[in-house]
Write a protein that holds these residues in place. Structure first.
Motif, PDB file in Angstrom:
ATOM      1  N   VAL A 152     -58.136   7.781  15.203  1.00  4.24           N
ATOM      2  CA  VAL A 152     -58.612   8.790  14.248  1.00  4.24           C
ATOM      3  C   VAL A 152     -59.138   8.120  12.982  1.00  4.24           C
ATOM      4  O   VAL A 152     -60.191   8.495  12.444  1.00  4.24           O
ATOM      5  N   ALA A 153     -58.409   7.092  12.507  1.00  4.93           N
ATOM      6  CA  ALA A 153     -58.837   6.374  11.297  1.00  4.93           C
ATOM      7  C   ALA A 153     -60.165   5.657  11.524  1.00  4.93           C
ATOM      8  O   ALA A 153     -61.044   5.666  10.648  1.00  4.93           O
ATOM      9  N   PHE A 154     -60.322   5.045  12.693  1.00  2.99           N
ATOM     10  CA  PHE A 154     -61.571   4.340  12.989  1.00  2.99           C
ATOM     11  C   PHE A 154     -62.740   5.315  13.106  1.00  2.99           C
ATOM     12  O   PHE A 154     -63.855   5.008  12.675  1.00  2.99           O
ATOM     13  N   VAL A 155     -62.496   6.482  13.700  1.00  5.70           N
ATOM     14  CA  VAL A 155     -63.565   7.481  13.801  1.00  5.70           C
ATOM     15  C   VAL A 155     -63.980   7.943  12.405  1.00  5.70           C
ATOM     16  O   VAL A 155     -65.169   8.129  12.125  1.00  5.70           O
ATOM     17  N   PHE A 156     -63.000   8.116  11.514  1.00  3.40           N
ATOM     18  CA  PHE A 156     -63.329   8.501  10.142  1.00  3.40           C
ATOM     19  C   PHE A 156     -64.183   7.425   9.476  1.00  3.40           C
ATOM     20  O   PHE A 156     -65.154   7.739   8.765  1.00  3.40           O
ATOM     21  N   LEU A 157     -63.842   6.155   9.698  1.00  2.11           N
ATOM     22  CA  LEU A 157     -64.656   5.061   9.152  1.00  2.11           C
ATOM     23  C   LEU A 157     -66.069   5.104   9.725  1.00  2.11           C
ATOM     24  O   LEU A 157     -67.049   4.890   8.997  1.00  2.11           O
ATOM     25  N   ASP A 158     -66.176   5.387  11.030  1.00  2.00           N
ATOM     26  CA  ASP A 158     -67.494   5.506  11.656  1.00  2.00           C
ATOM     27  C   ASP A 158     -68.314   6.613  10.993  1.00  2.00           C
ATOM     28  O   ASP A 158     -69.524   6.461  10.778  1.00  2.00           O
ATOM     29  N   ILE A 159     -67.647   7.729  10.679  1.00  7.55           N
ATOM     30  CA  ILE A 159     -68.341   8.852  10.045  1.00  7.55           C
ATOM     31  C   ILE A 159     -68.875   8.445   8.677  1.00  7.55           C
ATOM     32  O   ILE A 159     -70.022   8.758   8.323  1.00  7.55           O
ATOM     33  N   VAL A 160     -68.068   7.721   7.906  1.00  4.91           N
ATOM     34  CA  VAL A 160     -68.511   7.266   6.587  1.00  4.91           C
ATOM     35  C   VAL A 160     -69.740   6.364   6.715  1.00  4.91           C
ATOM     36  O   VAL A 160     -70.731   6.528   5.983  1.00  4.91           O
ATOM     37  N   VAL A 161     -69.698   5.439   7.669  1.00  2.00           N
ATOM     38  CA  VAL A 161     -70.827   4.517   7.857  1.00  2.00           C
ATOM     39  C   VAL A 161     -72.071   5.274   8.301  1.00  2.00           C
ATOM     40  O   VAL A 161     -73.183   5.035   7.808  1.00  2.00           O
ATOM     41  N   LEU A 162     -71.903   6.220   9.225  1.00  2.00           N
ATOM     42  CA  LEU A 162     -73.052   6.979   9.720  1.00  2.00           C
ATOM     43  C   LEU A 162     -73.623   7.898   8.640  1.00  2.00           C
ATOM     44  O   LEU A 162     -74.843   8.110   8.584  1.00  2.00           O
ATOM     45  N   VAL A 163     -72.770   8.452   7.801  1.00  2.00           N
ATOM     46  CA  VAL A 163     -73.269   9.280   6.700  1.00  2.00           C
ATOM     47  C   VAL A 163     -74.054   8.423   5.714  1.00  2.00           C
ATOM     48  O   VAL A 163     -75.112   8.843   5.208  1.00  2.00           O
ATOM     49  N   LEU A 164     -73.567   7.222   5.436  1.00  2.00           N
ATOM     50  CA  LEU A 164     -74.322   6.301   4.579  1.00  2.00           C
ATOM     51  C   LEU A 164     -75.673   5.978   5.199  1.00  2.00           C
ATOM     52  O   LEU A 164     -76.704   5.976   4.514  1.00  2.00           O
ATOM     53  N   PHE A 165     -75.670   5.729   6.512  1.00  2.00           N
ATOM     54  CA  PHE A 165     -76.922   5.441   7.217  1.00  2.00           C
ATOM     55  C   PHE A 165     -77.867   6.637   7.165  1.00  2.00           C
ATOM     56  O   PHE A 165     -79.057   6.501   6.859  1.00  2.00           O
ATOM     57  N   GLY A 166     -77.335   7.828   7.456  1.00  2.00           N
ATOM     58  CA  GLY A 166     -78.169   9.019   7.432  1.00  2.00           C
ATOM     59  C   GLY A 166     -78.694   9.319   6.032  1.00  2.00           C
ATOM     60  O   GLY A 166     -79.841   9.727   5.863  1.00  2.00           O
ATOM     61  N   SER A 167     -77.870   9.094   5.013  1.00  2.00           N
ATOM     62  CA  SER A 167     -78.280   9.382   3.641  1.00  2.00           C
ATOM     63  C   SER A 167     -79.405   8.470   3.181  1.00  2.00           C
ATOM     64  O   SER A 167     -80.378   8.914   2.563  1.00  2.00           O
ATOM     65  N   VAL A 168     -79.263   7.181   3.485  1.00  2.00           N
ATOM     66  CA  VAL A 168     -80.300   6.245   3.037  1.00  2.00           C
ATOM     67  C   VAL A 168     -81.573   6.420   3.872  1.00  2.00           C
ATOM     68  O   VAL A 168     -82.689   6.296   3.356  1.00  2.00           O
ATOM     69  N   LEU A 169     -81.424   6.754   5.156  1.00  4.54           N
ATOM     70  CA  LEU A 169     -82.597   7.010   6.000  1.00  4.54           C
ATOM     71  C   LEU A 169     -83.336   8.256   5.530  1.00  4.54           C
ATOM     72  O   LEU A 169     -84.572   8.247   5.388  1.00  4.54           O
ATOM     73  N   SER A 170     -82.589   9.327   5.275  1.00  8.57           N
ATOM     74  CA  SER A 170     -83.233  10.563   4.815  1.00  8.57           C
ATOM     75  C   SER A 170     -83.860  10.375   3.435  1.00  8.57           C
ATOM     76  O   SER A 170     -84.888  10.969   3.128  1.00  8.57           O
ATOM     77  N   SER A 171     -83.251   9.534   2.592  1.00  6.69           N
ATOM     78  CA  SER A 171     -83.813   9.278   1.266  1.00  6.69           C
ATOM     79  C   SER A 171     -85.159   8.573   1.367  1.00  6.69           C
ATOM     80  O   SER A 171     -86.105   8.904   0.646  1.00  6.69           O
ATOM     81  N   VAL A 172     -85.251   7.597   2.284  1.00  6.32           N
ATOM     82  CA  VAL A 172     -86.515   6.881   2.479  1.00  6.32           C
ATOM     83  C   VAL A 172     -87.579   7.817   3.051  1.00  6.32           C
ATOM     84  O   VAL A 172     -88.726   7.839   2.596  1.00  6.32           O
ATOM     85  N   VAL A 173     -87.189   8.609   4.041  1.00  3.58           N
ATOM     86  CA  VAL A 173     -88.149   9.503   4.697  1.00  3.58           C
ATOM     87  C   VAL A 173     -88.589  10.626   3.761  1.00  3.58           C
ATOM     88  O   VAL A 173     -89.770  11.009   3.731  1.00  3.58           O
ATOM     89  N   LEU A 227     -68.780   5.481  17.796  1.00  5.61           N
ATOM     90  CA  LEU A 227     -67.980   6.700  17.869  1.00  5.61           C
ATOM     91  C   LEU A 227     -67.386   6.890  19.259  1.00  5.61           C
ATOM     92  O   LEU A 227     -66.209   7.245  19.412  1.00  5.61           O
ATOM     93  N   LYS A 228     -68.181   6.649  20.288  1.00 10.10           N
ATOM     94  CA  LYS A 228     -67.685   6.827  21.653  1.00 10.10           C
ATOM     95  C   LYS A 228     -66.560   5.848  21.968  1.00 10.10           C
ATOM     96  O   LYS A 228     -65.575   6.215  22.628  1.00 10.10           O
ATOM     97  N   ASN A 229     -66.677   4.618  21.517  1.00  6.41           N
ATOM     98  CA  ASN A 229     -65.624   3.634  21.761  1.00  6.41           C
ATOM     99  C   ASN A 229     -64.303   4.080  21.162  1.00  6.41           C
ATOM    100  O   ASN A 229     -63.244   3.955  21.800  1.00  6.41           O
ATOM    101  N   HIS A 230     -64.333   4.588  19.936  1.00  4.76           N
ATOM    102  CA  HIS A 230     -63.089   4.968  19.272  1.00  4.76           C
ATOM    103  C   HIS A 230     -62.567   6.323  19.751  1.00  4.76           C
ATOM    104  O   HIS A 230     -61.350   6.523  19.802  1.00  4.76           O
ATOM    105  N   MET A 231     -63.460   7.231  20.119  1.00  7.76           N
ATOM    106  CA  MET A 231     -63.016   8.527  20.636  1.00  7.76           C
ATOM    107  C   MET A 231     -62.453   8.408  22.053  1.00  7.76           C
ATOM    108  O   MET A 231     -61.543   9.156  22.441  1.00  7.76           O
ATOM    109  N   LEU A 232     -62.968   7.458  22.825  1.00  7.57           N
ATOM    110  CA  LEU A 232     -62.605   7.332  24.236  1.00  7.57           C
ATOM    111  C   LEU A 232     -61.622   6.204  24.525  1.00  7.57           C
ATOM    112  O   LEU A 232     -61.226   6.029  25.680  1.00  7.57           O
ATOM    113  N   ARG A 233     -61.217   5.431  23.525  1.00  4.13           N
ATOM    114  CA  ARG A 233     -60.335   4.289  23.775  1.00  4.13           C
ATOM    115  C   ARG A 233     -59.040   4.729  24.462  1.00  4.13           C
ATOM    116  O   ARG A 233     -58.590   4.134  25.451  1.00  4.13           O
ATOM    117  N   GLY A 234     -58.419   5.791  23.949  1.00  9.18           N
ATOM    118  CA  GLY A 234     -57.183   6.283  24.543  1.00  9.18           C
ATOM    119  C   GLY A 234     -57.383   6.794  25.959  1.00  9.18           C
ATOM    120  O   GLY A 234     -56.496   6.655  26.817  1.00  9.18           O
TER     121      GLY A 234
END
Length: 299
Positions: A152-173, A227-234
Motif C-alpha cells: 500500500v505504501a509503495f502504491v502511494f509512492l507510485d501515485i505521487v510520482v505519477l501525479v508529478l509526471f502528469g502535472s509537469v506533462l500537462s504544464s508543458v502541453v 503500479l501493477k508490480n506493487h498491486m499484484l505482488r501479494g
C-alpha cells in the motif's frame, strides 16, 4: 517563497470555486472505476483464466483478487495523469479571461507564476487521486485482498510520482494554449488515448512486437508497470504458495506487463522509478525553460 505560496493558494481556491472544474475532476475516478469494473473486469478475468492450464485449480478469490488489483493499477495509472489536465485548466482560464495581464504588471517573476500553477496542480491532483486510491483499495478488499502494508505504501509512492509526471506533462502541453476550447480538445484527446499508450486498457504484451518496442521508449509504460508490480505482488506470492510453478507465475506477470522489456533487458521496479523521476526532471526543465521566456506583450 511568500509570493509562490500566495499564488498556490490563489490557484487552489479558484479550482475549488469553479464547481464545474471541481466536479469534472472528482467524478473522473468514479466513472473510471465503474466502467472498469463493469466492462474490463470480465475481459481481464476471461483472459487470465484462459491463460491457466486446465489441470490447475484456482480459487475464485485469487482470480477476483488478480483482476481487481489489475483494474486498480490501470485506473490509477490513467487517473493520475488525465486528472492533472483537468486541474491545470486554471492556467488556461487566466489567459482566456485576461487575469494574466494583472500578473504582468505585478512584482512577480514569470517563472514564479508558472511554478504556482504547477504546485497547485500537484496538490489538487494528489487530493483527487488519493480519493481514487481509497476507492481502489475498497474494491480490491471486496474482491480479494492480498496486499501488505508495504505494498500500500509503495502504491502511494507510485501515485505521487505519477501525479508529478502528469502535472509537469500537462504544464508543458497546456503552456501554449490560450482558450478553454483548446484545453478541452487537448483534455479529450489525452483522456481517450492515454489509457492505450500506457497499457491500462489492454496489456502492452498483447500489442504487435513493433508497437511494443515503440512503447518501451515511453515513460508512461513504466509508470503503469510500477503500479501493477506493487498491486499484484501479494497475488503472485499467493500463487506461489498455492503451488503455481515459478515459470507459470513469471508468464502471468509477463502477460500483465509487470516485466517490461527495453532493448532486450527486463526493467526492474527500481529502474522504473528512476525512469519516471528522470521524465519528471526532463519535462520540468522544459517547463521551466519555456516559462522563463518573455511572452509577447509582457513586461
Amino acid at each position: 517563497m511568500k509570493k509562490l505560496c500566495a499564488l498556490i493558494g490563489r490557484n487552489r481556491k479558484l479550482f475549488f470555486r469553479d464547481k464545474g472544474m471541481l466536479l469534472s475532476a472528482l467524478i473522473t475516478p468514479f466513472i473510471l472505476i465503474v466502467l472498469y469494473a463493469t466492462f474490463l473486469a470480465n475481459v481481464y478475468k476471461d483472459s487470465f483464466q484462459s491463460a491457466l492450464p486446465e489441470f490447475m485449480a484456482v480459487s475464485e478469490k485469487l482470480v477476483n483478487g488478480t483482476v481487481a488489483a489489475q483494474l486498480g493499477a490501470a485506473l490509477l495509472a490513467v487517473s493520475c495523469v488525465t486528472v492533472t489536465f483537468c486541474v491545470n485548466l486554471t492556467m488556461v482560464q487566466d489567459r482566456s479571461n485576461g487575469s494574466r495581464k494583472d500578473f504582468d504588471v505585478a512584482p512577480v517573476k514569470k517563472p514564479v507564476i508558472y511554478l504556482g500553477y504547477f504546485f497547485s496542480t500537484v496538490l489538487n491532483s494528489l487530493m483527487i487521486n488519493v480519493l481514487a486510491f481509497v476507492l481502489c483499495l475498497i474494491y480490491v478488499r471486496m474482491m480479494g485482498w492480498y496486499m501488505s502494508g508495504a505494498d500500500v505504501a509503495f502504491v502511494f509512492l507510485d501515485i505521487v510520482v505519477l501525479v508529478l509526471f502528469g502535472s509537469v506533462l500537462s504544464s508543458v502541453v497546456c503552456y501554449p494554449l490560450k482558450t478553454q476550447g483548446q484545453m478541452s480538445a487537448v483534455g479529450t484527446i489525452v483522456s481517450a488515448g492515454y489509457g492505450f499508450i500506457c497499457g491500462a486498457y489492454m496489456p502492452i504484451s498483447n500489442f504487435s512486437e513493433g508497437l511494443q518496442k515503440v512503447m518501451s521508449y515511453l515513460p508512461s509504460t513504466y509508470g503503469t508497470s510500477m503500479l501493477k508490480n506493487h498491486m499484484l505482488r501479494g497475488v503472485f506470492e499467493e500463487m506461489k504458495a498455492a503451488g503455481f510453478p515459478d515459470e507459470a507465475v513469471t508468464g502471468i506477470a509477463d502477460s500483465l506487463d509487470c516485466n517490461p522489456v527495453f532493448r532486450g533487458h527486463v526493467v526492474e521496479p527500481g529502474q522504473m522509478l528512476l525512469i519516471m523521476l528522470g521524465a519528471v526532471v526532463l519535462f520540468g526543465m522544459i517547463y521551466f525553460a519555456v516559462s522563463a521566456v518573455p511572452e509577447k506583450g509582457s513586461r
